[in-house]
Design a protein around this motif. Structure first.
Motif, PDB file in Angstrom:
ATOM      1  N   GLY A 122       0.816  -1.202   0.000  1.00  0.00           N
ATOM      2  CA  GLY A 122       0.000   0.000   0.000  1.00  0.00           C
ATOM      3  C   GLY A 122       0.849   1.250   0.000  1.00  0.00           C
ATOM      4  O   GLY A 122       2.071   1.218  -0.175  1.00  0.00           O
ATOM      5  N   VAL A 123       0.184   2.368   0.208  1.00  0.00           N
ATOM      6  CA  VAL A 123       0.824   3.685   0.183  1.00  0.00           C
ATOM      7  C   VAL A 123       0.483   4.418   1.470  1.00  0.00           C
ATOM      8  O   VAL A 123      -0.665   4.374   1.935  1.00  0.00           O
ATOM      9  N   ARG A 124       1.475   5.100   2.039  1.00  0.00           N
ATOM     10  CA  ARG A 124       1.232   5.957   3.200  1.00  0.00           C
ATOM     11  C   ARG A 124       1.782   7.341   2.885  1.00  0.00           C
ATOM     12  O   ARG A 124       2.971   7.506   2.584  1.00  0.00           O
ATOM     13  N   LEU A 125       0.881   8.327   2.966  1.00  0.00           N
ATOM     14  CA  LEU A 125       1.264   9.715   2.761  1.00  0.00           C
ATOM     15  C   LEU A 125       1.257  10.417   4.113  1.00  0.00           C
ATOM     16  O   LEU A 125       0.285  10.304   4.864  1.00  0.00           O
ATOM     17  N   THR A 126       2.334  11.149   4.418  1.00  0.00           N
ATOM     18  CA  THR A 126       2.413  11.890   5.684  1.00  0.00           C
ATOM     19  C   THR A 126       2.750  13.335   5.390  1.00  0.00           C
ATOM     20  O   THR A 126       3.822  13.650   4.858  1.00  0.00           O
ATOM     21  N   LEU A 127       1.818  14.210   5.727  1.00  0.00           N
ATOM     22  CA  LEU A 127       1.972  15.646   5.485  1.00  0.00           C
ATOM     23  C   LEU A 127       2.387  16.331   6.773  1.00  0.00           C
ATOM     24  O   LEU A 127       1.768  16.135   7.823  1.00  0.00           O
ATOM     25  N   GLN A 128       3.443  17.118   6.697  1.00  0.00           N
ATOM     26  CA  GLN A 128       3.908  17.898   7.845  1.00  0.00           C
ATOM     27  C   GLN A 128       4.374  19.244   7.316  1.00  0.00           C
ATOM     28  O   GLN A 128       5.392  19.328   6.619  1.00  0.00           O
ATOM     29  N   GLY A 129       3.611  20.284   7.628  1.00  0.00           N
ATOM     30  CA  GLY A 129       3.886  21.581   7.018  1.00  0.00           C
ATOM     31  C   GLY A 129       3.665  21.480   5.515  1.00  0.00           C
ATOM     32  O   GLY A 129       2.619  21.039   5.052  1.00  0.00           O
ATOM     33  N   ASN A 130       4.702  21.886   4.759  1.00  0.00           N
ATOM     34  CA  ASN A 130       4.636  21.744   3.296  1.00  0.00           C
ATOM     35  C   ASN A 130       5.440  20.546   2.812  1.00  0.00           C
ATOM     36  O   ASN A 130       5.642  20.381   1.604  1.00  0.00           O
ATOM     37  N   GLY A 131       5.867  19.729   3.747  1.00  0.00           N
ATOM     38  CA  GLY A 131       6.600  18.524   3.375  1.00  0.00           C
ATOM     39  C   GLY A 131       5.679  17.317   3.328  1.00  0.00           C
ATOM     40  O   GLY A 131       4.821  17.148   4.195  1.00  0.00           O
ATOM     41  N   LEU A 132       5.852  16.498   2.316  1.00  0.00           N
ATOM     42  CA  LEU A 132       5.038  15.293   2.161  1.00  0.00           C
ATOM     43  C   LEU A 132       5.957  14.089   1.964  1.00  0.00           C
ATOM     44  O   LEU A 132       6.797  14.073   1.059  1.00  0.00           O
ATOM     45  N   ARG A 133       5.783  13.096   2.826  1.00  0.00           N
ATOM     46  CA  ARG A 133       6.511  11.842   2.653  1.00  0.00           C
ATOM     47  C   ARG A 133       5.601  10.844   1.929  1.00  0.00           C
ATOM     48  O   ARG A 133       4.449  10.656   2.315  1.00  0.00           O
ATOM     49  N   ILE A 134       6.129  10.225   0.888  1.00  0.00           N
ATOM     50  CA  ILE A 134       5.411   9.208   0.117  1.00  0.00           C
ATOM     51  C   ILE A 134       6.125   7.884   0.336  1.00  0.00           C
ATOM     52  O   ILE A 134       7.252   7.695  -0.123  1.00  0.00           O
ATOM     53  N   ALA A 135       5.501   6.977   1.090  1.00  0.00           N
ATOM     54  CA  ALA A 135       6.085   5.671   1.383  1.00  0.00           C
ATOM     55  C   ALA A 135       5.229   4.592   0.740  1.00  0.00           C
ATOM     56  O   ALA A 135       4.017   4.538   0.969  1.00  0.00           O
ATOM     57  N   VAL A 136       5.855   3.747  -0.081  1.00  0.00           N
ATOM     58  CA  VAL A 136       5.150   2.678  -0.789  1.00  0.00           C
ATOM     59  C   VAL A 136       5.672   1.341  -0.294  1.00  0.00           C
ATOM     60  O   VAL A 136       6.897   1.112  -0.258  1.00  0.00           O
ATOM     61  N   PHE A 137       4.759   0.461   0.097  1.00  0.00           N
ATOM     62  CA  PHE A 137       5.117  -0.876   0.582  1.00  0.00           C
ATOM     63  C   PHE A 137       4.591  -1.917  -0.407  1.00  0.00           C
ATOM     64  O   PHE A 137       3.488  -1.767  -0.948  1.00  0.00           O
ATOM     65  N   ASP A 138       5.387  -2.976  -0.634  1.00  0.00           N
ATOM     66  CA  ASP A 138       4.968  -3.990  -1.603  1.00  0.00           C
ATOM     67  C   ASP A 138       4.417  -5.257  -0.956  1.00  0.00           C
ATOM     68  O   ASP A 138       4.034  -6.198  -1.652  1.00  0.00           O
ATOM     69  N   GLY A 139       4.366  -5.297   0.388  1.00  0.00           N
ATOM     70  CA  GLY A 139       3.821  -6.458   1.078  1.00  0.00           C
ATOM     71  C   GLY A 139       4.790  -7.603   1.244  1.00  0.00           C
ATOM     72  O   GLY A 139       4.459  -8.611   1.874  1.00  0.00           O
ATOM     73  N   ALA A 140       6.000  -7.486   0.671  1.00  0.00           N
ATOM     74  CA  ALA A 140       7.000  -8.549   0.836  1.00  0.00           C
ATOM     75  C   ALA A 140       7.522  -8.526   2.266  1.00  0.00           C
ATOM     76  O   ALA A 140       7.696  -7.458   2.867  1.00  0.00           O
ATOM     77  N   GLN A 141       7.748  -9.705   2.844  1.00  0.00           N
ATOM     78  CA  GLN A 141       8.162  -9.795   4.239  1.00  0.00           C
ATOM     79  C   GLN A 141       9.687  -9.697   4.347  1.00  0.00           C
ATOM     80  O   GLN A 141      10.411 -10.551   3.854  1.00  0.00           O
ATOM     81  N   LYS A 142      10.118  -8.645   4.980  1.00  0.00           N
ATOM     82  CA  LYS A 142      11.555  -8.413   5.139  1.00  0.00           C
ATOM     83  C   LYS A 142      12.076  -9.167   6.359  1.00  0.00           C
ATOM     84  O   LYS A 142      11.336  -9.828   7.079  1.00  0.00           O
ATOM     85  N   LYS A 143      13.369  -9.038   6.606  1.00  0.00           N
ATOM     86  CA  LYS A 143      14.007  -9.752   7.703  1.00  0.00           C
ATOM     87  C   LYS A 143      13.376  -9.399   9.046  1.00  0.00           C
ATOM     88  O   LYS A 143      13.064 -10.270   9.858  1.00  0.00           O
ATOM     89  N   ASP A 144      13.134  -8.115   9.281  1.00  0.00           N
ATOM     90  CA  ASP A 144      12.534  -7.668  10.542  1.00  0.00           C
ATOM     91  C   ASP A 144      11.191  -7.021  10.239  1.00  0.00           C
ATOM     92  O   ASP A 144      11.129  -5.866   9.816  1.00  0.00           O
ATOM     93  N   VAL A 145      10.123  -7.763  10.464  1.00  0.00           N
ATOM     94  CA  VAL A 145       8.796  -7.247  10.116  1.00  0.00           C
ATOM     95  C   VAL A 145       8.373  -6.111  11.038  1.00  0.00           C
ATOM     96  O   VAL A 145       7.462  -5.356  10.699  1.00  0.00           O
ATOM     97  N   THR A 146       9.012  -5.992  12.201  1.00  0.00           N
ATOM     98  CA  THR A 146       8.637  -4.917  13.116  1.00  0.00           C
ATOM     99  C   THR A 146       9.151  -3.561  12.651  1.00  0.00           C
ATOM    100  O   THR A 146       8.770  -2.534  13.192  1.00  0.00           O
ATOM    101  N   GLN A 147      10.027  -3.567  11.637  1.00  0.00           N
ATOM    102  CA  GLN A 147      10.529  -2.326  11.065  1.00  0.00           C
ATOM    103  C   GLN A 147      10.371  -2.391   9.549  1.00  0.00           C
ATOM    104  O   GLN A 147      11.339  -2.569   8.808  1.00  0.00           O
ATOM    105  N   PRO A 148       9.121  -2.272   9.060  1.00  0.00           N
ATOM    106  CA  PRO A 148       8.879  -2.401   7.626  1.00  0.00           C
ATOM    107  C   PRO A 148       9.612  -1.328   6.827  1.00  0.00           C
ATOM    108  O   PRO A 148       9.629  -0.154   7.211  1.00  0.00           O
ATOM    109  N   VAL A 149      10.233  -1.741   5.722  1.00  0.00           N
ATOM    110  CA  VAL A 149      11.012  -0.836   4.875  1.00  0.00           C
ATOM    111  C   VAL A 149      10.254  -0.594   3.573  1.00  0.00           C
ATOM    112  O   VAL A 149       9.932  -1.543   2.862  1.00  0.00           O
TER     113      VAL A 149
END
Length: 560
Positions: A122-149
């Motif tokens: 999925g996609v997570r958008l985080t707006l803070q002031g005029n800055g926008l972070r666009i984070a895209v996840f593909d659902g693949a399970q990484k080594k440490d699932v508690t820290q999704p990359v």
């Protein structure tokens, strides 16, 4: 000649229809207003006069040791999600952002375990002031699932923070825009491949409003809203609960469930509703899920689970009040160094008990008032958790009396693992329950978890379980098999035999009032190995939407 003319006429007519079809206007776009659909069961989201109001919940998932704290931002799991066949556009407008504003759009609900969360595509958008972070996840399970990359992590600047944010799928491209400005365009990959869209809003440290929220798709694509999968699931006439009721009408067959698969997975909902007559919230009623901050309560997801149970005529077993694990950080860190501190901490803990039990009053048939009081190494000493440090070794009686004051009708249990067979741990559990009641407690019985993680060392025989049930029954107590799951490490036949043994033995004893499996389908049976990698277990009665040999054996044990 007439036959040839008829044939030519048919051909011309067909050609004319093709031409007319090609000239017909395209179907209009489908537009859905999502601002006014059902958001009532989403923690931190409330309907306001100008739209939706979002407040921070600080929901996190701590590890078994009490360390860590993986973020667990909410999604609209019990309300409305979208079903879409192809291209779409989602737009949201934020207002009065005091700190940060996050918007999640996922393929499916995350898998929530007691110690970690598995992030879906999925996609997570985080707006803070005029800055926008666009984070895209593909659902693949990484080594440490508690820290999704994220597979794509981009920080961009928006010209106008009040302009609508848009996430658009067009063919194989995923684009993010602010107003008329395209901020990012990238290959779609596996994101949004399920045909479902699940939405959530959250903030780490501030408030914000959502003043518009719409979904648009071409009319040919197909776009609609959908509710919980469990809503359409029906009780089966030859399911486990129906079969058990023919033998003992008062006997309950239950399962521990999570809200995500119960609302988002039709197979899971069909398996659960079709076969079970009782429900235990797997994690939604544990302290870290109910009260992420002191004095702040997020009952929404637990309430949604209980509402499903009520709609299906199911009994609910609450899980749990006092528990060493699954505590929010504020509860773990309450001070107990002095008598004054212990009194203040005790008051805070009892306020939690009374608030939680009063909230669920009348909706719970039974409740684990104390969960796993003994040490994790299968000994008999009590864990010196915050409840022990505040109230001393008699804390189960203190908790039991507080529960009784808030809801005298709910049947109280102390729930423990490793006490299913005769031995020192079982003796200690029996003594603790009897001592608790002698101190004014109201414990109705023992929850015997019956986890079988290794069939060579953990297997429970019919003789041992029968002796156990007689022991508790002779003491005037009841028993519920509370968390039965069985590994397939010795093969599915051995697994099936163990399931049938525990269920049949429980059913034969009047001391044993209910039987619950800890989970429904192996599709959601995940655990973290010692090396940190995510592993899938095969411990349940269903696997990937289909019954296992263990399910068939359970049915036979019930005469089916």
């Amino acid at each position: 000649m007439a036959g040839r003319l008829h044939a030519v006429t048919v051909v011309l007519a067909s050609a004319l229809l093709v031409i007319l079809a090609s000239c017909s206007p395209p179907k209009p776009d489908v537009t859905l207003d999502l601002l006014h659909v059902d958001w009532q069961d989403v923690p931190g989201v409330r309907a306001g006069s100008s739209g939706l109001q979002v407040t921070p919940t600080a929901r996190r998932i701590v590890e078994q040791s009490g360390q860590g704290g993986q973020p667990n931002p909410p999604l609209n799991l019990a309300g409305t999600h979208l079903v879409v066949g192809g291209d779409f556009s989602l737009s949201a407008t934020f207002a009065d952002v005091t700190a940060d504003a996050s918007w999640a759009i996922y393929n499916q609900p995350p898998v929530i375990a007691d110690e970690f969360r598995v992030e879906p595509a999925g996609v997570r958008l985080t707006l803070q002031g005029n800055g926008l972070r666009i984070a895209v996840f593909d659902g693949a399970q990484k080594k440490d699932v508690t820290q999704p990359v994220p597979v794509h992590d981009e920080h961009v600047t928006v010209k106008d923070a009040a302009a609508p944010l848009t996430v658009r799928r067009s063919g194989d491209t995923l684009a993010v825009a602010s107003g008329s400005d395209t901020l990012s365009s990238l290959p779609l990959g596996k994101v949004f491949s399920s045909g479902q869209l699940w939405l959530g809003f959250s903030s780490d440290s501030g408030d914000f409003d959502i003043t518009s929220l719409t979904a648009v798709a071409p009319g040919s694509t197909g776009l609609r809203t959908s509710g919980a999968a469990a809503a359409d699931a029906q009780r089966s006439a030859d399911g486990l609960q129906a079969l058990a009721a023919k033998i003992r009408p008062d006997f309950l067959v239950g399962a521990a469930v999570a809200l995500g698969p119960l609302t988002g997975d039709e197979d899971y909902a069909r398996e659960f509703v079709g076969n079970f007559g009782a429900l235990t919230p797997e994690n939604a009623m544990k302290p870290q899920f109910l009260s992420p901050q002191q004095g702040v309560y997020t009952f929404e997801e637990a309430d949604a689970i209980l509402a499903i149970a009520q709609s299906k005529g199911m009994a609910v077993h609450g899980h749990t009040i006092a528990f060493t694990e699954a505590m929010p950080r504020w509860m773990q860190e309450l001070p107990t160094g002095s008598e004054a501190e212990r009194q203040a901490t005790g008051a805070a803990l009892l306020d939690y008990v009374s608030t939680v039990v009063a909230h669920f009053k009348g909706r719970l048939a039974s409740l684990d008032v104390v969960n796993e009081p003994f040490d994790v190494n299968q000994g008999t000493s009590m864990q010196q958790n915050i409840w022990y440090r505040a109230f001393g070794p008699g804390y189960p009686a203190v908790v039991s009396k507080a529960v009784y004051a808030a809801d005298p009708q709910v049947k109280q249990y102390i729930n423990e693992n490793g006490a299913d067979v005769p031995g020192r741990r079982q003796d200690a559990l029996l003594k603790l329950i009897l001592d608790t009641n002698a101190q004014g407690g109201h414990i109705y019985g023992a929850g015997l978890q019956a986890h079988v993680y290794d069939l060579k060392t953990d297997a429970i025989s019919a003789d041992d379980l029968s002796r156990t049930l007689k022991t508790f029954g002779d003491a005037g107590l009841h028993v519920r098999i509370s968390e039965n799951d069985v590994t397939d490490d010795q093969g599915t036949d051995a697994q099936a035999k163990q399931y049938a043994t525990v269920l049949a033995t429980c059913l034969r004893s009047r001391t044993c009032v209910s039987y619950t499996t800890w989970g429904v389908d192996d599709r959601y049976d995940w655990w973290i190995d010692d090396d940190g990698s995510l592993r899938q277990g095969h411990d349940h009665l269903f696997n990937d939407g289909k019954p296992t040999p263990a399910y068939d054996a359970a049915k036979r044990a019930l005469g089916g």
